[in-house]
Design a protein around this motif. Structure first.
Motif, PDB file in Angstrom:
ATOM      1  N   LYS A 177       0.837  -1.209   0.000  1.00 42.54           N
ATOM      2  CA  LYS A 177       0.000   0.000   0.000  1.00 42.54           C
ATOM      3  C   LYS A 177       0.869   1.255   0.000  1.00 42.54           C
ATOM      4  CE  LYS A 177      -3.643   0.530   2.475  1.00 42.54           C
ATOM      5  NZ  LYS A 177      -4.551   0.583   3.648  1.00 42.54           N
ATOM      6  N   ASN A 178       1.903   1.255   0.817  1.00 47.50           N
ATOM      7  CA  ASN A 178       2.800   2.418   0.867  1.00 47.50           C
ATOM      8  C   ASN A 178       3.523   2.604  -0.466  1.00 47.50           C
ATOM      9  OD1 ASN A 178       2.111   2.958   3.511  1.00 47.50           O
ATOM     10  ND2 ASN A 178       3.815   1.784   4.375  1.00 47.50           N
ATOM     11  N   THR A 180       2.511   1.655  -3.570  1.00 43.18           N
ATOM     12  CA  THR A 180       1.627   2.138  -4.631  1.00 43.18           C
ATOM     13  C   THR A 180       1.194   3.584  -4.380  1.00 43.18           C
ATOM     14  OG1 THR A 180      -0.249   1.097  -3.487  1.00 43.18           O
ATOM     15  CG2 THR A 180       0.780  -0.144  -5.276  1.00 43.18           C
ATOM     16  N   SER A 181       0.981   3.950  -3.114  1.00 45.51           N
ATOM     17  CA  SER A 181       0.608   5.331  -2.798  1.00 45.51           C
ATOM     18  C   SER A 181       1.736   6.293  -3.159  1.00 45.51           C
ATOM     19  CB  SER A 181       0.265   5.462  -1.313  1.00 45.51           C
ATOM     20  OG  SER A 181      -0.879   4.720  -0.988  1.00 45.51           O
ATOM     21  N   LYS A 182       2.960   5.899  -2.836  1.00 44.26           N
ATOM     22  CA  LYS A 182       4.123   6.734  -3.150  1.00 44.26           C
ATOM     23  C   LYS A 182       4.276   6.901  -4.654  1.00 44.26           C
ATOM     24  CE  LYS A 182       9.091   7.145  -2.240  1.00 44.26           C
ATOM     25  NZ  LYS A 182      10.276   6.497  -1.601  1.00 44.26           N
ATOM     26  N   GLN A 185       1.543   9.255  -6.035  1.00 49.55           N
ATOM     27  CA  GLN A 185       1.684  10.642  -5.600  1.00 49.55           C
ATOM     28  C   GLN A 185       3.063  11.213  -5.932  1.00 49.55           C
ATOM     29  OE1 GLN A 185       0.703  10.513  -1.413  1.00 49.55           O
ATOM     30  NE2 GLN A 185      -1.254   9.507  -1.806  1.00 49.55           N
ATOM     31  N   ASN A 264      -3.241   5.474 -12.179  1.00 52.24           N
ATOM     32  CA  ASN A 264      -2.083   4.649 -12.514  1.00 52.24           C
ATOM     33  C   ASN A 264      -1.989   4.488 -14.029  1.00 52.24           C
ATOM     34  OD1 ASN A 264      -1.285   3.882  -9.753  1.00 52.24           O
ATOM     35  ND2 ASN A 264      -3.235   2.788  -9.738  1.00 52.24           N
TER      36      ASN A 264
END
Length: 282
Positions: A177-178, A180-182, A185, A264
């Motif tokens: 999760k971290n 893909t979020s990074k 963003q 994405n």
């Protein structure tokens, strides 16, 4: 049956106008049964009319979600990437053309099936050791988050989450999760990279078919072919194919609107031998 579909969604919307309905299966069972016999002889013969009624009766606030339960058994990125297009095409086979815009609005979700990945039943055992199972779980969660419109759902039946949970699972989920979020963003002015597809079993990356550079501020993507014989170059945002070019040039450029650039971005090249080369841009 169609009338019941209309009544069903309208009854829900009466109490909750923005109701969300997650269907584990939406079209795959219909299409799968219809491959071996006429739909009138299948157990799903009346089902399309019920969904037709739901789509006709739903308002602009409610949400119908295709959970794509077939994704339980995916082991590679390309299945996740192409699944939504296949499911939307299935829906359009069974519903009237007038509903095509509403079919395109259906939210596409992706699943991760714990029991199947970690072989909690003998029937699920594909001979994978623990290392490969962990890698498959990580990969599938990553691909699911990259290709979903909004939701990823985790399913299990055999695992006791209260008495004997998988202590490593939360760490893997947080890590992916971290990551893909990074990536989504990313504030760098330019992102560069090349295509590859890591093998689940060998950790060896395939030969690159193209390189790319993406200007975040200008929202322009440049793709350079590195191999001859690329038949098709496809550009996706999350679950949606937005551009498809047959026999692409050596150098290709794509411009995204603001809405697309917040999603994405995925590049897929299909070669002469039907091999896929993939890059997740952001």
């Amino acid at each position: 049956i169609k009338k019941r579909g209309i009544q069903f969604i309208q009854a829900l919307q009466t109490s909750k106008p923005d109701v969300k309905i997650l269907c584990f299966w939406l079209w795959e069972l219909v299409a799968k049964q219809n491959t071996t016999q006429p739909i009138i002889n299948t157990s799903m013969a009346l089902y399309p009319f019920f969904i037709e009624g739901i789509l006709e009766g739903k308002n602009n606030k409610s949400e119908l979600i295709d959970g794509n339960e077939t994704g339980y058994w995916y082991t590679n990125a390309i299945d996740f990437i192409t699944s939504a297009g296949e499911e939307r095409a299935n829906a359009k086979r069974y519903l009237p053309p007038s509903l095509s815009p509403k079919i395109d609005e259906i939210t596409f979700a992706q699943p991760v099936f714990y029991d199947g990945i970690f072989a909690l039943k003998p029937a699920f055992d594909r001979g994978y050791d623990k290392e490969i199972q962990n890698r498959l779980f990580s990969n599938n969660l990553y691909y699911a988050l990259k290709t979903t419109d909004c939701y990823v759902w985790l399913y299990s039946e055999q695992l006791n989450w209260w008495k004997k949970p998988d202590s490593n699972l939360a760490n893997i989920i947080s890590e992916i999760k971290n990551k893909t979020s990074k990536e989504l963003q990313n504030t760098e002015r330019k992102t560069v990279g090349h295509s590859s597809l890591q093998s689940l079993f060998t950790k060896i990356e395939s030969d690159s078919a193209f390189s790319f550079s993406y200007s975040v501020q200008k929202r322009i993507l440049h793709v350079n072919n590195l191999k001859k014989g690329t038949k098709t170059l496809n550009i996706y945002t999350n679950s949606r194919l937005i551009r498809s070019i047959k026999n692409p040039l050596s150098n290709n450029s794509f411009t995204f609107n603001k809405q697309q650039s917040k999603k994405n971005i995925i590049i897929v090249a299909l070669g002469n031998n039907n091999e896929f080369s993939i890059a997740f841009v952001n």
